[in-house]
Design a protein around this motif. Structure first.
Motif, PDB file in Angstrom:
ATOM      1  N   THR A  61       0.836  -1.200   0.000  1.00  0.00           N
ATOM      2  CA  THR A  61       0.000   0.000   0.000  1.00  0.00           C
ATOM      3  C   THR A  61       0.874   1.255   0.000  1.00  0.00           C
ATOM      4  N   ILE A  62       0.501   2.206  -0.822  1.00  0.00           N
ATOM      5  CA  ILE A  62       1.215   3.496  -0.807  1.00  0.00           C
ATOM      6  C   ILE A  62       0.622   4.332   0.321  1.00  0.00           C
ATOM      7  N   THR A  63       1.484   4.723   1.251  1.00  0.00           N
ATOM      8  CA  THR A  63       1.041   5.486   2.418  1.00  0.00           C
ATOM      9  C   THR A  63       1.717   6.856   2.406  1.00  0.00           C
ATOM     10  N   SER A  64       1.246   7.717   3.319  1.00  0.00           N
ATOM     11  CA  SER A  64       1.892   9.043   3.394  1.00  0.00           C
ATOM     12  C   SER A  64       3.369   8.876   3.755  1.00  0.00           C
ATOM     13  N   SER A  65       3.672   7.892   4.595  1.00  0.00           N
ATOM     14  CA  SER A  65       5.069   7.801   5.025  1.00  0.00           C
ATOM     15  C   SER A  65       5.969   7.249   3.913  1.00  0.00           C
ATOM     16  N   ASN A  66       5.542   6.177   3.189  1.00  0.00           N
ATOM     17  CA  ASN A  66       6.445   5.698   2.127  1.00  0.00           C
ATOM     18  C   ASN A  66       6.467   6.648   0.926  1.00  0.00           C
ATOM     19  N   LEU A  67       5.386   7.390   0.702  1.00  0.00           N
ATOM     20  CA  LEU A  67       5.400   8.350  -0.405  1.00  0.00           C
ATOM     21  C   LEU A  67       6.309   9.544  -0.058  1.00  0.00           C
ATOM     22  N   LYS A  68       6.251   9.963   1.180  1.00  0.00           N
ATOM     23  CA  LYS A  68       7.115  11.068   1.635  1.00  0.00           C
ATOM     24  C   LYS A  68       8.597  10.687   1.456  1.00  0.00           C
ATOM     25  N   GLU A  69       8.889   9.467   1.868  1.00  0.00           N
ATOM     26  CA  GLU A  69      10.274   8.974   1.746  1.00  0.00           C
ATOM     27  C   GLU A  69      10.711   8.942   0.271  1.00  0.00           C
ATOM     28  N   ALA A  70       9.787   8.457  -0.595  1.00  0.00           N
ATOM     29  CA  ALA A  70      10.108   8.369  -2.026  1.00  0.00           C
ATOM     30  C   ALA A  70      10.283   9.768  -2.631  1.00  0.00           C
ATOM     31  N   ILE A  71       9.460  10.707  -2.183  1.00  0.00           N
ATOM     32  CA  ILE A  71       9.582  12.090  -2.685  1.00  0.00           C
ATOM     33  C   ILE A  71      10.959  12.650  -2.305  1.00  0.00           C
ATOM     34  N   GLU A  72      11.352  12.399  -1.068  1.00  0.00           N
ATOM     35  CA  GLU A  72      12.675  12.894  -0.628  1.00  0.00           C
ATOM     36  C   GLU A  72      13.802  12.301  -1.469  1.00  0.00           C
ATOM     37  N   LYS A  73      13.681  11.012  -1.758  1.00  0.00           N
ATOM     38  CA  LYS A  73      14.706  10.314  -2.534  1.00  0.00           C
ATOM     39  C   LYS A  73      14.824  10.917  -3.938  1.00  0.00           C
ATOM     40  N   VAL A  74      13.694  11.065  -4.604  1.00  0.00           N
ATOM     41  CA  VAL A  74      13.735  11.565  -5.986  1.00  0.00           C
ATOM     42  C   VAL A  74      14.108  13.050  -5.998  1.00  0.00           C
ATOM     43  N   ASN A  75      13.638  13.801  -4.972  1.00  0.00           N
ATOM     44  CA  ASN A  75      14.070  15.204  -4.867  1.00  0.00           C
ATOM     45  C   ASN A  75      15.593  15.278  -4.760  1.00  0.00           C
ATOM     46  N   ALA A  76      16.175  14.376  -3.969  1.00  0.00           N
ATOM     47  CA  ALA A  76      17.633  14.393  -3.789  1.00  0.00           C
ATOM     48  C   ALA A  76      18.321  14.168  -5.134  1.00  0.00           C
ATOM     49  N   LYS A  77      17.747  13.291  -5.948  1.00  0.00           N
ATOM     50  CA  LYS A  77      18.339  13.041  -7.273  1.00  0.00           C
ATOM     51  C   LYS A  77      18.257  14.303  -8.129  1.00  0.00           C
ATOM     52  N   ARG A  78      17.102  14.950  -8.116  1.00  0.00           N
ATOM     53  CA  ARG A  78      16.946  16.145  -8.956  1.00  0.00           C
ATOM     54  C   ARG A  78      17.845  17.286  -8.439  1.00  0.00           C
ATOM     55  N   ILE A  79      17.950  17.415  -7.127  1.00  0.00           N
ATOM     56  CA  ILE A  79      18.793  18.488  -6.566  1.00  0.00           C
ATOM     57  C   ILE A  79      20.265  18.237  -6.916  1.00  0.00           C
ATOM     58  N   ALA A  80      20.675  16.972  -6.841  1.00  0.00           N
ATOM     59  CA  ALA A  80      22.077  16.646  -7.191  1.00  0.00           C
ATOM     60  C   ALA A  80      22.341  17.046  -8.650  1.00  0.00           C
ATOM     61  N   LEU A  81      21.413  16.759  -9.527  1.00  0.00           N
ATOM     62  CA  LEU A  81      21.582  17.128 -10.944  1.00  0.00           C
ATOM     63  C   LEU A  81      21.552  18.642 -11.125  1.00  0.00           C
ATOM     64  N   GLN A  82      20.701  19.322 -10.368  1.00  0.00           N
ATOM     65  CA  GLN A  82      20.648  20.790 -10.463  1.00  0.00           C
ATOM     66  C   GLN A  82      22.006  21.389 -10.090  1.00  0.00           C
ATOM     67  N   LYS A  83      22.575  20.882  -8.986  1.00  0.00           N
ATOM     68  CA  LYS A  83      23.855  21.456  -8.514  1.00  0.00           C
ATOM     69  C   LYS A  83      24.964  21.220  -9.524  1.00  0.00           C
ATOM     70  N   LEU A  84      24.992  20.033 -10.082  1.00  0.00           N
ATOM     71  CA  LEU A  84      26.015  19.745 -11.092  1.00  0.00           C
ATOM     72  C   LEU A  84      25.822  20.675 -12.299  1.00  0.00           C
ATOM     73  N   ASN A  85      24.595  20.764 -12.769  1.00  0.00           N
ATOM     74  CA  ASN A  85      24.342  21.541 -13.991  1.00  0.00           C
ATOM     75  C   ASN A  85      24.473  23.039 -13.777  1.00  0.00           C
ATOM     76  N   ASP A  86      24.253  23.503 -12.539  1.00  0.00           N
ATOM     77  CA  ASP A  86      24.467  24.921 -12.227  1.00  0.00           C
ATOM     78  C   ASP A  86      25.900  25.350 -12.559  1.00  0.00           C
ATOM     79  N   LEU A  87      26.829  24.407 -12.408  1.00  0.00           N
ATOM     80  CA  LEU A  87      28.234  24.740 -12.657  1.00  0.00           C
ATOM     81  C   LEU A  87      28.511  25.000 -14.140  1.00  0.00           C
ATOM     82  N   ARG A  88      27.580  24.625 -14.982  1.00  0.00           N
ATOM     83  CA  ARG A  88      27.764  24.867 -16.426  1.00  0.00           C
ATOM     84  C   ARG A  88      27.382  26.309 -16.806  1.00  0.00           C
ATOM     85  N   LYS A  89      26.892  27.060 -15.805  1.00  0.00           N
ATOM     86  CA  LYS A  89      26.492  28.442 -16.097  1.00  0.00           C
ATOM     87  C   LYS A  89      27.685  29.399 -16.112  1.00  0.00           C
TER      88      LYS A  89
END
Ligand code: BJ8
Length: 430
Positions: free
Chosen positions: A201-229
Motif C-alpha cells: 500500500t502506498i502510504t503518506s510515510s512511504n510516499l514522503k520517503e520516495a519524494i525525498e529520494k527523488v528530490n535528492a536526485k533532482r537536486i544533485a543534478l541541479q547542482k552539477l548543472n548549475d556549474l555549467r552556467k
C-alpha cells in the motif's frame, strides 16, 4: 582518462531472461568502440566520470544483475519511456523504475517490422528492443508504463501490449482545469495499479520517503548543472548529458552520491580554471526531443567543433531535474496533489497545446546559461517538436537569440552534413 569498457560475462543471466544471445552479442560488441570514440577520447575530463564509464560498460550487466537480485526477493521492476511517469509512486510501492531508453539505431530495423518507417526512431527503437529480445531491461520489467503523449507512442503501445505487460497513462494535452482533473485521476489510478502489482500500500510515510529520494536526485543534478552556467565550464555537455541519461536507471541513492562526488570535483575544477574547452568557445543550448542513451550524436557533433553544449532544455535535461515535489504535507492526499502538480505544471512537452511555457523556459535558460546560440533538435518524424519549431524560431527571433533547427535520427549517415551546418551556424555567432 580512459578507463575500461570490458563487461563481465553475463550470458547465463541473459539466457534466463530469454535474450536472443547471438544478436545481443552484436550489440554488446558495438557499444565499447562507440563509447570510446565519443567519450573516452575526450581531453581533460573530470576523473570521477570513471563511475559513469563503468555504468555504461556494465549497462546490460551489473545493473541488470542488481535488478534480478531485487526481483528474486519478491520485488517488482517497472519500466517507463516518459518523464511524466512519477518515479516517486513506483518507489513508494516498493519497486524500482527504469527508463526504457531506446536511443540506439540497433533497434530501429526490428521496430520497422511492425511500425511505419516514418515513425520517430525513439518509438521504433523502443518497440524494436522488445520484439528483438535484445534489451535485458525490457526482458526484466514486470510492468511497462506507457503514456498517451504523441500519436506515435500511443499507437505503438497497442502493439507493444501484445508483447509485454503494459499499462498506459492518459496524459491530458491541455493544461486546463479539466486537464489537471484528468491528470490527478490518472496519478491515482497508477498508484492503484502499482499497489496491485506489488501488494504494497502506498502510504503518506512511504510516499514522503520516495519524494525525498527523488528530490535528492533532482537536486544533485541541479547542482552539477548549475556549474555549467559559469565562465569556466568544468564538464563537457556530453558528460553532463550522460549523467542525466544514467539518472533514469541507476540505483537512486548510489547515483546521488556519485553525482555529488562529481560535483565536488567540478567545483575544484572551476576554482583551478580546468575545462575541456578553449577560451572564447561559443556556448550552445540544445532544445527539443529527448536524447536518450546512447544517443550522443548531436552533442558529439557540436563539441567536436570545440564549443560546449552548456544546457539541454529537454526531457533528458532541465525538464527532468529542474523542479522538486513539495513533500511537506503529512497526509497522503496532500502529497498526491503536490506530486501531480509538479509533473503537470512544470514539464512543458510539445504534446501539450498551447505550450508557451516551453518557449519561456528556453528564453530563461538562454539567459541563465548565457548561451550564444541554440540548436532546436527534433528527432526524425517527431511531428510535435518539428511543428513547435516554428514557434521556437519566432520567439527566439523576437529575443535576438540565434537558432539552428535540425532534424535527424540515430543513423550516422548524415553526420558529415550536420557537422557542416553546425560549424556554419557557430561561425555566425558573435
Ligand atoms: S514529456 S518529450 S519524454 S513524451 S521524440 S516519442 S514526442 S515523436 S519522447 Fe517525450 Fe514524455 Fe514529451 Fe518528454 Fe513522440 Fe517526438 Fe518521438 Fe517523443
Amino acid at each position: 582518462m580512459r578507463g575500461s569498457m570490458k563487461m563481465a560475462d553475463y550470458h547465463g543471466m541473459w539466457k534466463e531472461l530469454n535474450i536472443d544471445l547471438k544478436t545481443h552479442d552484436l550489440l554488446c560488441d558495438a557499444l565499447p568502440p562507440l563509447y570510446e570514440g565519443i567519450y573516452l577520447d575526450q581531453g581533460n575530463r573530470p576523473e570521477t566520470m570513471d563511475y559513469f564509464n563503468m555504468v555504461v560498460a556494465e549497462v546490460h550487466g551489473a545493473r541488470i544483475k542488481e535488478l534480478m537480485d531485487f526481483k528474486a526477493k519478491g520485488n517488482k521492476v517497472v519500466g517507463a519511456f516518459c518523464i511524466y511517469v512519477p518515479e516517486e509512486l513506483v518507489l513508494a510501492a516498493g519497486s524500482q523504475l527504469v527508463g526504457l531508453c531506446a536511443g540506439s539505431e540497433f533497434w530501429v530495423p526490428p521496430g520497422e517490422k511492425v511500425l511505419p518507417r516514418n515513425t520517430c526512431p525513439l518509438v521504433k527503437a523502443g518497440v524494436g528492443a522488445r520484439i528483438s529480445r535484445t534489451c535485458p531491461y525490457f526482458q526484466s520489467v514486470d510492468l511497462i508504463v506507457g503514456e498517451n503523449t504523441c500519436d506515435g507512442k500511443k499507437k505503438a503501445w497497442e502493439i507493444l501490449a501484445e508483447e509485454a505487460p503494459m499499462y498506459v497513462m492518459d496524459i491530458p494535452n491541455v493544461k486546463s482545469r479539466s486537464g489537471m482533473a484528468l491528470w490527478k485521476s490518472e496519478v491515482k489510478s497508477l498508484s492503484e495499479k502499482l499497489e496491485k502489482l506489488t501488494g504494497k500500500t502506498i502510504t503518506s510515510s512511504n510516499l514522503k520517503e520516495a519524494i525525498e529520494k527523488v528530490n535528492a536526485k533532482r537536486i544533485a543534478l541541479q547542482k552539477l548543472n548549475d556549474l555549467r552556467k559559469g565562465d569556466v565550464v568544468p564538464i563537457s555537455g556530453k558528460d553532463a548529458l550522460l549523467v542525466s541519461e544514467i539518472a533514469f536507471y541507476d540505483d537512486v541513492d548510489r547515483f546521488v552520491e556519485k553525482v555529488q562526488v562529481l560535483t565536488d570535483e567540478c567545483v575544484e575544477r572551476v576554482q583551478k580554471g580546468e575545462t575541456p574547452f578553449n577560451p572564447g568557445a561559443k556556448r550552445i543550448m540544445v532544445t527539443g526531443s529527448p536524447l536518450v542513451l546512447p544517443n550522443w550524436k548531436l552533442h558529439h557533433l557540436v563539441e567536436s567543433t570545440g564549443n560546449p553544449v552548456v544546457v539541454e532544455e529537454n526531457c533528458t535535461g532541465t525538464r527532468y531535474y529542474e523542479q522538486t515535489v513539495d513533500g511537506s504535507p503529512s497526509d497522503l492526499g496532500g502529497l498526491m496533489d503536490n506530486l501531480a502538480s509538479r509533473y503537470i505544471e512544470n514539464i512543458h512537452c510539445a504534446c501539450f497545446t498551447p505550450n508557451d511555457g516551453r518557449l519561456d523556459d528556453i528564453v530563461r535558460l538562454a539567459k541563465e546559461y548565457r548561451v550564444d546560440g541554440i540548436i532546436d533538435y527534433s528527432l526524425s518524424f517527431c511531428t510535435t517538436y518539428l511543428t513547435e519549431g516554428t514557434k521556437v524560431r519566432d520567439r527566439l527571433k523576437q529575443e535576438g537569440i540565434p537558432v539552428l533547427s535540425l532534424e535527424t535520427g540515430y543513423e550516422s549517415g548524415d553526420e558529415g552534413q550536420l557537422k557542416t551546418r553546425i560549424e556554419a551556424f557557430i561561425e555566425t555567432l558573435e
